[in-house]
Motif scaffolding. Structure first.
Motif, PDB file in Angstrom:
ATOM      1  N   MET A   1       0.830  -1.209   0.000  1.00 36.73           N
ATOM      2  CA  MET A   1       0.000   0.000   0.000  1.00 36.73           C
ATOM      3  C   MET A   1       0.867   1.262   0.000  1.00 36.73           C
ATOM      4  SD  MET A   1      -1.665   1.827   3.024  1.00 36.73           S
ATOM      5  CE  MET A   1      -1.820   3.578   2.784  1.00 36.73           C
ATOM      6  N   LEU A   2       1.960   1.196   0.797  1.00 39.96           N
ATOM      7  CA  LEU A   2       2.857   2.363   0.831  1.00 39.96           C
ATOM      8  C   LEU A   2       3.565   2.597  -0.493  1.00 39.96           C
ATOM      9  CD1 LEU A   2       4.507   2.287   4.379  1.00 39.96           C
ATOM     10  CD2 LEU A   2       2.945   3.977   3.455  1.00 39.96           C
ATOM     11  N   LYS A   3       3.512   1.596  -1.367  1.00 38.93           N
ATOM     12  CA  LYS A   3       4.157   1.757  -2.677  1.00 38.93           C
ATOM     13  C   LYS A   3       3.576   2.924  -3.464  1.00 38.93           C
ATOM     14  CE  LYS A   3       6.262  -2.612  -3.816  1.00 38.93           C
ATOM     15  NZ  LYS A   3       6.010  -3.951  -4.319  1.00 38.93           N
ATOM     16  N   LYS A   4       2.351   3.290  -3.162  1.00 37.21           N
ATOM     17  CA  LYS A   4       1.721   4.442  -3.835  1.00 37.21           C
ATOM     18  C   LYS A   4       2.426   5.755  -3.504  1.00 37.21           C
ATOM     19  CE  LYS A   4      -2.145   2.969  -6.059  1.00 37.21           C
ATOM     20  NZ  LYS A   4      -1.737   2.490  -7.375  1.00 37.21           N
ATOM     21  N   PHE A   5       3.290   5.705  -2.463  1.00 39.68           N
ATOM     22  CA  PHE A   5       4.034   6.904  -2.083  1.00 39.68           C
ATOM     23  C   PHE A   5       5.427   6.947  -2.716  1.00 39.68           C
ATOM     24  CE2 PHE A   5       1.018   6.390   1.411  1.00 39.68           C
ATOM     25  CZ  PHE A   5       0.514   7.673   1.523  1.00 39.68           C
ATOM     26  N   LEU A   6       5.758   5.909  -3.465  1.00 41.74           N
ATOM     27  CA  LEU A   6       7.103   5.827  -4.030  1.00 41.74           C
ATOM     28  C   LEU A   6       7.132   6.462  -5.429  1.00 41.74           C
ATOM     29  CD1 LEU A   6       9.788   4.536  -3.016  1.00 41.74           C
ATOM     30  CD2 LEU A   6       9.200   2.518  -4.369  1.00 41.74           C
ATOM     31  N   PRO A   7       7.960   7.504  -5.607  1.00 36.84           N
ATOM     32  CA  PRO A   7       8.015   8.146  -6.930  1.00 36.84           C
ATOM     33  C   PRO A   7       8.786   7.299  -7.937  1.00 36.84           C
ATOM     34  CG  PRO A   7       9.621   9.151  -5.463  1.00 36.84           C
ATOM     35  CD  PRO A   7       8.874   8.134  -4.639  1.00 36.84           C
ATOM     36  N   ASN A   8       8.499   7.497  -9.224  1.00 37.86           N
ATOM     37  CA  ASN A   8       9.254   6.798 -10.269  1.00 37.86           C
ATOM     38  C   ASN A   8      10.682   7.327 -10.358  1.00 37.86           C
ATOM     39  OD1 ASN A   8       6.225   7.097 -11.802  1.00 37.86           O
ATOM     40  ND2 ASN A   8       7.140   5.074 -11.596  1.00 37.86           N
ATOM     41  N   GLU A   9      10.816   8.644 -10.145  1.00 37.80           N
ATOM     42  CA  GLU A   9      12.128   9.278 -10.281  1.00 37.80           C
ATOM     43  C   GLU A   9      12.321  10.274  -9.147  1.00 37.80           C
ATOM     44  OE1 GLU A   9      14.102   8.326 -12.782  1.00 37.80           O
ATOM     45  OE2 GLU A   9      12.546   7.211 -13.867  1.00 37.80           O
ATOM     46  N   HIS A  10      13.580  10.666  -8.971  1.00 39.96           N
ATOM     47  CA  HIS A  10      13.898  11.632  -7.931  1.00 39.96           C
ATOM     48  C   HIS A  10      14.997  12.558  -8.428  1.00 39.96           C
ATOM     49  CE1 HIS A  10      16.167  12.960  -4.341  1.00 39.96           C
ATOM     50  NE2 HIS A  10      14.952  13.158  -3.892  1.00 39.96           N
ATOM     51  N   VAL A  11      14.780  13.871  -8.319  1.00 44.56           N
ATOM     52  CA  VAL A  11      15.799  14.844  -8.746  1.00 44.56           C
ATOM     53  C   VAL A  11      16.019  15.883  -7.639  1.00 44.56           C
ATOM     54  CG1 VAL A  11      15.345  14.618 -11.233  1.00 44.56           C
ATOM     55  CG2 VAL A  11      14.064  16.310  -9.893  1.00 44.56           C
TER      56      VAL A  11
ATOM     57  N   PHE B   1       2.286  19.137   9.006  1.00 42.17           N
ATOM     58  CA  PHE B   1       1.797  17.823   9.441  1.00 42.17           C
ATOM     59  C   PHE B   1       2.149  16.752   8.403  1.00 42.17           C
ATOM     60  CE2 PHE B   1      -1.452  14.492   9.304  1.00 42.17           C
ATOM     61  CZ  PHE B   1      -1.250  13.930  10.550  1.00 42.17           C
ATOM     62  N   ASN B   2       1.919  17.079   7.121  1.00 45.22           N
ATOM     63  CA  ASN B   2       2.260  16.152   6.041  1.00 45.22           C
ATOM     64  C   ASN B   2       3.728  15.724   6.104  1.00 45.22           C
ATOM     65  OD1 ASN B   2      -0.287  16.254   5.016  1.00 45.22           O
ATOM     66  ND2 ASN B   2       0.236  17.374   3.151  1.00 45.22           N
ATOM     67  N   ARG B   3       4.596  16.654   6.460  1.00 49.13           N
ATOM     68  CA  ARG B   3       6.041  16.346   6.513  1.00 49.13           C
ATOM     69  C   ARG B   3       6.348  15.313   7.595  1.00 49.13           C
ATOM     70  NH1 ARG B   3       7.969  17.755   1.676  1.00 49.13           N
ATOM     71  NH2 ARG B   3       7.844  19.989   1.324  1.00 49.13           N
ATOM     72  N   MET B   4       5.611  15.398   8.713  1.00 49.25           N
ATOM     73  CA  MET B   4       5.800  14.439   9.794  1.00 49.25           C
ATOM     74  C   MET B   4       5.479  13.027   9.303  1.00 49.25           C
ATOM     75  SD  MET B   4       4.362  16.207  13.213  1.00 49.25           S
ATOM     76  CE  MET B   4       3.071  14.986  13.463  1.00 49.25           C
ATOM     77  N   VAL B   5       4.354  12.917   8.614  1.00 50.32           N
ATOM     78  CA  VAL B   5       3.934  11.620   8.080  1.00 50.32           C
ATOM     79  C   VAL B   5       4.939  11.160   7.027  1.00 50.32           C
ATOM     80  CG1 VAL B   5       2.094  10.378   6.886  1.00 50.32           C
ATOM     81  CG2 VAL B   5       1.513  12.229   8.477  1.00 50.32           C
ATOM     82  N   GLU B   6       5.359  12.119   6.206  1.00 52.48           N
ATOM     83  CA  GLU B   6       6.310  11.832   5.129  1.00 52.48           C
ATOM     84  C   GLU B   6       7.607  11.240   5.676  1.00 52.48           C
ATOM     85  OE1 GLU B   6       6.542  14.686   1.577  1.00 52.48           O
ATOM     86  OE2 GLU B   6       8.389  15.058   2.670  1.00 52.48           O
ATOM     87  N   ARG B   7       8.110  11.772   6.783  1.00 46.93           N
ATOM     88  CA  ARG B   7       9.348  11.264   7.376  1.00 46.93           C
ATOM     89  C   ARG B   7       9.198   9.793   7.770  1.00 46.93           C
ATOM     90  NH1 ARG B   7      10.292  16.576   9.119  1.00 46.93           N
ATOM     91  NH2 ARG B   7       8.971  16.372  10.953  1.00 46.93           N
ATOM     92  N   ARG B   8       8.026   9.442   8.278  1.00 48.26           N
ATOM     93  CA  ARG B   8       7.786   8.044   8.664  1.00 48.26           C
ATOM     94  C   ARG B   8       7.778   7.136   7.436  1.00 48.26           C
ATOM     95  NH1 ARG B   8       4.583   7.968  14.082  1.00 48.26           N
ATOM     96  NH2 ARG B   8       4.864   5.747  13.770  1.00 48.26           N
ATOM     97  N   ILE B   9       7.196   7.633   6.349  1.00 48.45           N
ATOM     98  CA  ILE B   9       7.160   6.829   5.115  1.00 48.45           C
ATOM     99  C   ILE B   9       8.579   6.652   4.564  1.00 48.45           C
ATOM    100  CG2 ILE B   9       6.270   6.683   2.747  1.00 48.45           C
ATOM    101  CD1 ILE B   9       3.859   8.354   3.722  1.00 48.45           C
ATOM    102  N   PHE B  10       9.373   7.740   4.599  1.00 46.34           N
ATOM    103  CA  PHE B  10      10.767   7.647   4.150  1.00 46.34           C
ATOM    104  C   PHE B  10      11.533   6.615   4.980  1.00 46.34           C
ATOM    105  CE2 PHE B  10      10.720  11.956   1.994  1.00 46.34           C
ATOM    106  CZ  PHE B  10      11.114  11.481   0.768  1.00 46.34           C
TER     107      PHE B  10
END
Ligand SMILES: [Mg+2]
Length: 171
Positions: free
Chosen positions: A1-11, A149-158
């Protein structure tokens, strides 16, 4: 499910997203976020480098739409001087605004890249709509109120991705 948060590319910065970079991936349209993707969230206007970036993409026939969850006032003031199509109050990650931008471009899913600095809005929204996603490093390390708030969640996903060995870059 968390795969939906994974980008194809990163710059590191949108300036790396050149017409050659896009054509190489078969991409003909870019839906880009504004705040902390193109300029700092509290900077009203485009920098000369960003102006040139838009010009280069357009010259090469790449469709571009600026799509932001921010207010009409903020997004219009930024986009209108550049003469770039924009969608404000987009409610990313919901799909409606992505659909609207895609319809205007008249391109297939695989021909569009969503560019942005946030996993919870830009990347999740683009992935759920079946589009390519490119994550950029935020222009500045501070954020507007609603993004914190989004950044807090984002850190956990990272952290999760890092543990699973799914991160192929250093943040
Ligand atoms: Mg942003």
């Amino acid at each position: 499910m968390l795969k939906k948060f994974l980008p194809n590319e990163h710059v590191e910065t949108v300036l790396e997203i050149t017409p050659i970079y896009l054509k190489d991936k078969g991409i003909k349209g870019v839906i880009t976020d504004l705040d902390n993707t193109l300029v700092a969230w509290d900077q009203p206007e485009a920098t000369p480098e960003i102006k040139e970036w838009f010009e280069t993409l357009e010259q090469e026939g790449i469709h571009v739409t600026i799509m932001s969850n921010n207010s009409e006032d903020r997004v219009a003031k930024f986009s209108e001087p550049l003469d770039i199509t924009f969608i404000s109050k987009a409610r990313k990650p919901l799909g409606k605004a992505f659909q609207k931008a895609q319809e205007e471009m008249g391109l297939r899913d695989d021909e569009i890249a969503v560019v942005g600095d946030q996993l919870l809005t830009d990347v999740l929204g683009g992935n759920r709509s079946g589009l390519n996603t490119i994550l950029v490093v935020p222009v500045v390390q501070t954020d507007g109120f609603f993004t914190r708030f989004n950044r807090m969640v984002e850190r956990r996903i990272f952290n999760y991705f890092r543990k699973k060995g799914m991160l192929h870059w250093e943040d």
